[in-house]
Design an enzyme around this catalytic site. Structure first.
Site: not given
Ligand SMILES: *Cc1c(COP(=O)(O)O)cnc(C)c1O
Length: 385
Positions: A198
């Site tokens: 991210k």
């Molecule tokens: C990555 C993501 C999540 C979940 O995040 P994690 O930290 O992997 O649990 C939720 N919503 C969206 C849109 C994402 O891209």
């Protein structure tokens, strides 16, 4: 522009790590020395930094983006009989959380230009759920897909009108802004993910919930630690084990100083893509007043066959690509029954979400792409059109 010949990563965490390796090693060494692996001082420090960066009054570190969504919804008491509206074109976690809590996800179509929740379709589905009278419209989860902020003023207006909770799934958009205000203060609560790829990522799972509401923040702190009260062995409510650990907080602390510059570099990469590909394929367009965090860079191709051809040509040229997402959530086997149960009669179709799944293609996006890298990606894309 001469094209580069070096390997191109889809997401690049190595280039970044090389810049801050010493801080990371020192941060981890400090934790090995003090031994407070859970809820250590690093967690307090990153919560303060996250609040400062986003402008949110409170930041609560949690174990992942998914758990951030879950804790935020648990705090509202969302469960059986509740309808939670969310886009059909998003990552699975957005839909999974209402189901885990016993609520019913109601899938909403997305806007063909922004790829974010379509406000007209949202209003239509809220009205349909109200008319059927089986489920209570309780919450909207807006997703800032690929880093681009959703239409928060409109979502908030609709939520206010119907007494619904507005939850921002900003997992792909940490650092994005709308009308000069960073994501984190728009909805009642904002869920962040620090999954490694991210825009702000740690080296494991991590997340945070941002809010301006002190009562919600206190509930989140309680819920992430088994619903504890003021003392450790007083249990006030059913919670979960949803804490951010100290080592992940230390990684985030080492990365925070790079973030502003990385957001600028992502914007630059997007501008280079636009210059190379704009007019040849459908490139992402930033909506008025929005500043994308450019978490993912996604183009649209004419159809699935062209996309398969382009992807094969890219692979042959050694350029990675990905499809976010190949299937709309209402077509996923796990969610089809919930979709049918949300609006039982006359549910409108979800044509835009279905169409995007057939045509979207995501290209390498990270802050360490050079102009020559982008030129090589673009050349690979265009070579097979
Ligand atoms: C990555 C993501 C999540 C979940 O995040 P994690 O930290 O992997 O649990 C939720 N919503 C969206 C849109 C994402 O891209």
């Amino acid at each position: 522009m001469t094209t580069s010949t070096r390997p191109i990563a889809f997401f690049d965490m190595k280039a970044q790590q090389a810049l801050i390796r010493a801080e990371i090693d020192a941060g981890i060494a400090r934790i090995l020395d003090h031994g407070r692996f859970i809820q250590g001082p690093e967690v307090d420090a990153i919560e303060a930094k996250l609040a400062e960066f986003t402008g949110a009054a409170h930041a609560v570190g949690v174990s992942s983006g998914t758990d951030a969504l879950q804790i935020a919804m648990m705090a509202e008491g969302i469960g059986p009989g509740d309808a939670v509206f969310l886009p059909a074109f998003t990552y699975t976690a957005t839909a999974e959380v209402p189901l885990v809590l016993g609520a019913t996800p109601v899938f909403v179509d997305v806007d063909p230009a922004s790829f974010n929740i379509d406000l007209e379709d949202l209003a239509r589905r809220v009205a349909l759920v109200e008319k059927e009278g089986r489920l209570r419209p309780r919450a909207v989860i807006g997703v800032d897909l690929y880093g681009q902020p959703a239409n928060w003023p409109a979502i908030e207006g609709l939520c206010e009108k119907h007494g619904m909770f507005a939850l921002d799934d900003a997992a792909q958009a940490f650092g994005g802004a709308l009308h000069g205000r960073r994501l984190g203060t728009w909805a009642h609560a904002t869920a962040c993910s620090f999954y490694p790829t991210k825009t702000l990522g740690c080296y494991g799972d991590g997340g945070a919930i941002l809010t301006d509401d002190p009562e919600r923040a206190e509930l989140y702190r309680s819920l992430r630690t088994h619903g504890e009260g003021k003392s450790r062995y007083e249990v006030l409510r059913t919670g979960m084990n949803g804490r951010l650990d100290s080592i992940q907080a230390a990684i985030l602390l080492a990365k925070m100083p790079l973030l502003e510059g990385e957001l600028v570099a992502r914007r630059q990469a997007a501008a280079w893509y636009e210059a190379a590909l704009g007019g040849r394929v459908a490139t992402p367009q930033v909506t008025a007043g929005a500043e994308s965090a450019w978490g993912i860079y996604t183009i649209l191709l004419p159809d699935a066959a062209v996309r398969a051809r382009v992807q094969a040509a890219m692979q042959a040229a050694g350029v990675p690509s990905a499809i976010y997402y190949p299937k709309p959530l209402h077509h996923q086997p796990a969610y089809a029954a919930a979709h049918a149960a949300g609006i039982t009669a006359g549910a409108p179709p979800l044509p835009v979400s279905e169409d995007l799944c057939n045509r979207c293609l995501s290209l390498p996006m990270h802050p360490y792409l050079a102009e020559g890298d982008i030129a090589r990606v673009a050349e690979a894309v265009l070579s097979s059109l």
